[in-house]
Motif scaffolding. Structure first.
Motif, PDB file in Angstrom:
ATOM      1  N   TYR A 224     -55.750 -21.767  60.482  1.00  0.00           N
ATOM      2  CA  TYR A 224     -55.437 -20.468  61.068  1.00  0.00           C
ATOM      3  C   TYR A 224     -55.609 -20.578  62.585  1.00  0.00           C
ATOM      4  CZ  TYR A 224     -55.638 -18.296  56.438  1.00  0.00           C
ATOM      5  OH  TYR A 224     -55.403 -17.946  55.130  1.00  0.00           O
ATOM      6  N   ALA A 225     -54.536 -20.350  63.307  1.00  0.00           N
ATOM      7  CA  ALA A 225     -54.570 -20.458  64.766  1.00  0.00           C
ATOM      8  C   ALA A 225     -54.410 -19.072  65.379  1.00  0.00           C
ATOM      9  CB  ALA A 225     -53.472 -21.386  65.265  1.00  0.00           C
ATOM     10  N   SER A 226     -55.499 -18.542  65.915  1.00  0.00           N
ATOM     11  CA  SER A 226     -55.440 -17.244  66.564  1.00  0.00           C
ATOM     12  C   SER A 226     -54.788 -17.387  67.935  1.00  0.00           C
ATOM     13  CB  SER A 226     -56.849 -16.661  66.713  1.00  0.00           C
ATOM     14  OG  SER A 226     -56.802 -15.478  67.491  1.00  0.00           O
ATOM     15  N   LEU A 227     -53.816 -16.543  68.209  1.00  0.00           N
ATOM     16  CA  LEU A 227     -53.144 -16.553  69.508  1.00  0.00           C
ATOM     17  C   LEU A 227     -53.725 -15.479  70.421  1.00  0.00           C
ATOM     18  CD1 LEU A 227     -49.496 -16.980  68.180  1.00  0.00           C
ATOM     19  CD2 LEU A 227     -51.050 -18.754  68.997  1.00  0.00           C
ATOM     20  N   THR A 228     -54.856 -14.918  70.013  1.00  0.00           N
ATOM     21  CA  THR A 228     -55.522 -13.876  70.781  1.00  0.00           C
ATOM     22  C   THR A 228     -56.682 -14.464  71.574  1.00  0.00           C
ATOM     23  OG1 THR A 228     -55.122 -12.450  68.867  1.00  0.00           O
ATOM     24  CG2 THR A 228     -56.508 -11.555  70.614  1.00  0.00           C
ATOM     25  N   TYR A 229     -56.801 -14.053  72.815  1.00  0.00           N
ATOM     26  CA  TYR A 229     -57.963 -14.448  73.613  1.00  0.00           C
ATOM     27  C   TYR A 229     -58.142 -13.431  74.732  1.00  0.00           C
ATOM     28  CZ  TYR A 229     -53.830 -16.810  75.493  1.00  0.00           C
ATOM     29  OH  TYR A 229     -52.551 -17.092  75.906  1.00  0.00           O
TER      30      TYR A 229
ATOM     31  N   LEU B 110     -48.357 -22.299  71.466  1.00  0.00           N
ATOM     32  CA  LEU B 110     -49.763 -22.697  71.380  1.00  0.00           C
ATOM     33  C   LEU B 110     -50.384 -23.062  72.720  1.00  0.00           C
ATOM     34  CD1 LEU B 110     -49.771 -24.843  68.119  1.00  0.00           C
ATOM     35  CD2 LEU B 110     -50.445 -22.457  68.404  1.00  0.00           C
ATOM     36  N   CYS B 111     -49.557 -23.449  73.694  1.00  0.00           N
ATOM     37  CA  CYS B 111     -50.114 -23.991  74.940  1.00  0.00           C
ATOM     38  C   CYS B 111     -49.811 -23.170  76.189  1.00  0.00           C
ATOM     39  CB  CYS B 111     -49.610 -25.417  75.159  1.00  0.00           C
ATOM     40  SG  CYS B 111     -50.173 -26.601  73.912  1.00  0.00           S
ATOM     41  N   HIS B 112     -48.928 -22.203  76.114  1.00  0.00           N
ATOM     42  CA  HIS B 112     -48.530 -21.448  77.307  1.00  0.00           C
ATOM     43  C   HIS B 112     -49.057 -20.013  77.232  1.00  0.00           C
ATOM     44  CE1 HIS B 112     -46.215 -19.863  80.622  1.00  0.00           C
ATOM     45  NE2 HIS B 112     -45.655 -21.052  80.833  1.00  0.00           N
ATOM     46  N   PRO B 113     -49.708 -19.526  78.293  1.00  0.00           N
ATOM     47  CA  PRO B 113     -50.271 -18.164  78.254  1.00  0.00           C
ATOM     48  C   PRO B 113     -49.240 -17.063  78.126  1.00  0.00           C
ATOM     49  CG  PRO B 113     -50.487 -19.127  80.447  1.00  0.00           C
ATOM     50  CD  PRO B 113     -50.053 -20.234  79.542  1.00  0.00           C
ATOM     51  N   SER B 114     -47.990 -17.320  78.477  1.00  0.00           N
ATOM     52  CA  SER B 114     -46.990 -16.256  78.424  1.00  0.00           C
ATOM     53  C   SER B 114     -46.602 -15.860  77.011  1.00  0.00           C
ATOM     54  CB  SER B 114     -45.723 -16.667  79.199  1.00  0.00           C
ATOM     55  OG  SER B 114     -45.759 -16.153  80.494  1.00  0.00           O
ATOM     56  N   PHE B 115     -46.845 -16.718  76.037  1.00  0.00           N
ATOM     57  CA  PHE B 115     -46.518 -16.299  74.674  1.00  0.00           C
ATOM     58  C   PHE B 115     -47.317 -15.054  74.310  1.00  0.00           C
ATOM     59  CE2 PHE B 115     -46.687 -16.266  70.039  1.00  0.00           C
ATOM     60  CZ  PHE B 115     -45.336 -16.402  69.744  1.00  0.00           C
ATOM     61  N   LEU B 116     -48.596 -15.051  74.673  1.00  0.00           N
ATOM     62  CA  LEU B 116     -49.419 -13.864  74.437  1.00  0.00           C
ATOM     63  C   LEU B 116     -49.192 -12.816  75.519  1.00  0.00           C
ATOM     64  CD1 LEU B 116     -51.742 -12.315  72.997  1.00  0.00           C
ATOM     65  CD2 LEU B 116     -53.319 -13.512  74.529  1.00  0.00           C
TER      66      LEU B 116
ATOM     67  N   GLU C 267     -61.250 -23.638  54.997  1.00  0.00           N
ATOM     68  CA  GLU C 267     -60.069 -23.481  55.845  1.00  0.00           C
ATOM     69  C   GLU C 267     -60.500 -23.450  57.305  1.00  0.00           C
ATOM     70  OE1 GLU C 267     -57.245 -20.962  52.778  1.00  0.00           O
ATOM     71  OE2 GLU C 267     -58.712 -19.882  53.986  1.00  0.00           O
ATOM     72  N   ILE C 268     -59.688 -24.031  58.154  1.00  0.00           N
ATOM     73  CA  ILE C 268     -60.029 -24.157  59.572  1.00  0.00           C
ATOM     74  C   ILE C 268     -59.530 -22.944  60.338  1.00  0.00           C
ATOM     75  CG2 ILE C 268     -59.690 -25.527  61.662  1.00  0.00           C
ATOM     76  CD1 ILE C 268     -59.283 -27.964  59.909  1.00  0.00           C
ATOM     77  N   LEU C 269     -60.374 -22.394  61.180  1.00  0.00           N
ATOM     78  CA  LEU C 269     -59.965 -21.307  62.064  1.00  0.00           C
ATOM     79  C   LEU C 269     -60.118 -21.750  63.516  1.00  0.00           C
ATOM     80  CD1 LEU C 269     -59.204 -18.410  62.866  1.00  0.00           C
ATOM     81  CD2 LEU C 269     -61.619 -17.782  62.560  1.00  0.00           C
ATOM     82  N   PHE C 270     -59.014 -21.722  64.245  1.00  0.00           N
ATOM     83  CA  PHE C 270     -59.051 -21.904  65.690  1.00  0.00           C
ATOM     84  C   PHE C 270     -59.103 -20.519  66.311  1.00  0.00           C
ATOM     85  CE2 PHE C 270     -58.481 -26.274  65.304  1.00  0.00           C
ATOM     86  CZ  PHE C 270     -58.433 -26.879  66.544  1.00  0.00           C
ATOM     87  N   SER C 271     -60.283 -20.131  66.772  1.00  0.00           N
ATOM     88  CA  SER C 271     -60.436 -18.818  67.388  1.00  0.00           C
ATOM     89  C   SER C 271     -60.239 -18.953  68.901  1.00  0.00           C
ATOM     90  CB  SER C 271     -61.805 -18.236  67.037  1.00  0.00           C
ATOM     91  OG  SER C 271     -62.841 -19.128  67.406  1.00  0.00           O
ATOM     92  N   THR C 272     -60.876 -18.115  69.695  1.00  0.00           N
ATOM     93  CA  THR C 272     -60.666 -18.163  71.139  1.00  0.00           C
ATOM     94  C   THR C 272     -61.211 -19.470  71.718  1.00  0.00           C
ATOM     95  OG1 THR C 272     -62.795 -17.154  71.708  1.00  0.00           O
ATOM     96  CG2 THR C 272     -60.964 -15.660  71.225  1.00  0.00           C
ATOM     97  N   PRO C 273     -60.674 -19.930  72.844  1.00  0.00           N
ATOM     98  CA  PRO C 273     -61.193 -21.159  73.450  1.00  0.00           C
ATOM     99  C   PRO C 273     -62.702 -21.118  73.684  1.00  0.00           C
ATOM    100  CG  PRO C 273     -59.118 -20.580  74.476  1.00  0.00           C
ATOM    101  CD  PRO C 273     -59.471 -19.436  73.562  1.00  0.00           C
ATOM    102  N   ARG C 274     -63.219 -19.982  74.129  1.00  0.00           N
ATOM    103  CA  ARG C 274     -64.655 -19.904  74.399  1.00  0.00           C
ATOM    104  C   ARG C 274     -65.473 -20.045  73.121  1.00  0.00           C
ATOM    105  NH1 ARG C 274     -65.440 -17.713  79.731  1.00  0.00           N
ATOM    106  NH2 ARG C 274     -63.623 -18.523  80.866  1.00  0.00           N
TER     107      ARG C 274
END
Length: 298
Positions: free
Chosen positions: A133-138, A212-218, A259-266
């Protein structure tokens, strides 16, 4: 697909979207009218370059639609180094056996006349599916290098898992919420799913690199989705939603322990300075070594 429903545990109305492809997502946010009762100032259009890393909303649409190549060579270089580091970890669990054919001779068996005198990698097909699960929220204070490193590490982990033999289902989502000031009014949650990869297809770097890598998607495209959502709480217009913690996301989305969760970078302890330090943090947080229990497939 768009639907609304009640989530009683949070006393909230959920606005849920499911997009089968990025084309459908882009079409939706360009055709729908902005909710002007809440959004009289659209961050998707007026966002600063230093915050979004694009000059306009249209630029972000173009990059998402046709691909983003900036720093792709850097990503591939970083990904290769990360892959090599992870493969070394995986090789510690590779099992060998002897056969009539293989990659290297067993000299003692050749001398003894044993026909099974070649070392062979044991190939154990792995049909397990791993959900990431890849969260696109930060939060707004998140810096571009943190977003970039998080995406690069995630892509490398997916690639390694596929090389080991797992099927990887990437569940990309954005979830944000706002709290009402009035007891008579429910809180609101916006939950969006983006289909970037299922378990039957291999990783398509060109498809997932921008989201996944560019801030403009969010900060432009998903913000536009927020702007066209019929929310009622006025604070959405300035906040664009609050970020849930990892624990809350696991609870709401019912994400299992395996299951793996990628949450916020911090929360992933990603600082954006040294990719290898960030990698070690992610490996520790996700307990990634557990997936090297099976042999690599050659």
């Amino acid at each position: 697909m768009y639907k609304t429903y009640y989530y009683e545990e949070k006393y909230a109305i959920v606005h849920e979207y499911r997009f089968l492809c990025l084309h459908d997502f882009l079409k939706y946010i360009q055709e729908k009218e902005v909710n002007q009762n809440i959004f009289d100032h659209c961050s998707s259009v007026n966002g600063r370059y230093d915050f979004t890393k694009t000059g306009s909303f249209d630029d972000a649409v173009r990059l998402c639609q046709y691909g983003w190549n900036e720093n792709l060579d850097k990503l591939l270089e970083l990904k290769e180094k990360i892959d090599q580091s992870l493969i070394k970890k995986g090789q510690e669990t590779i099992k060998r056996s002897k056969s009539v054919m293989g990659f290297a001779p067993s000299m003692s068996d050749i001398i003894a006349g044993n026909p099974l005198n070649m070392w062979q990698i044991q190939k154990k097909p792995n049909f397990d599916i791993i959900r990431i699960y890849a969260s696109l929220t930060y939060p707004g204070y998140t810096k571009s290098p943190e977003i970039y490193n998080r995406g690069a590490i995630l892509l490398s982990l997916i690639d390694i898992l596929e090389k080991i033999g797992y099927g990887v289902e990437l569940i990309s989502f954005e979830i944000s919420h706002e709290i009402s000031n009035y007891r008579s009014e429910r809180n609101e949650i916006i939950l969006s799913y983006f289909s970037l990869k299922d378990s039957s297809e291999n990783l398509n770097l060109g498809k997932v690199y921008f989201p996944l890598c560019h801030p403009s998607f969010l900060r432009r495209l998903v913000f536009r989705l927020t702007e066209v959502t019929p929310v009622k709480i006025e604070r959405w217009g300035s906040s664009y939603g609050r970020v849930y913690s990892e624990e809350e996301i696991r609870e709401i989305l019912k994400i299992g322990e395996n299951e793996i969760l990628f949450s916020t970078p911090r929360e992933m302890r990603i600082e954006g300075d040294n990719i290898y330090d960030d990698l070690e943090s992610v490996l520790k947080i996700t307990n990634f070594d557990r997936f090297f229990k099976r042999s690599l497939i050659f």
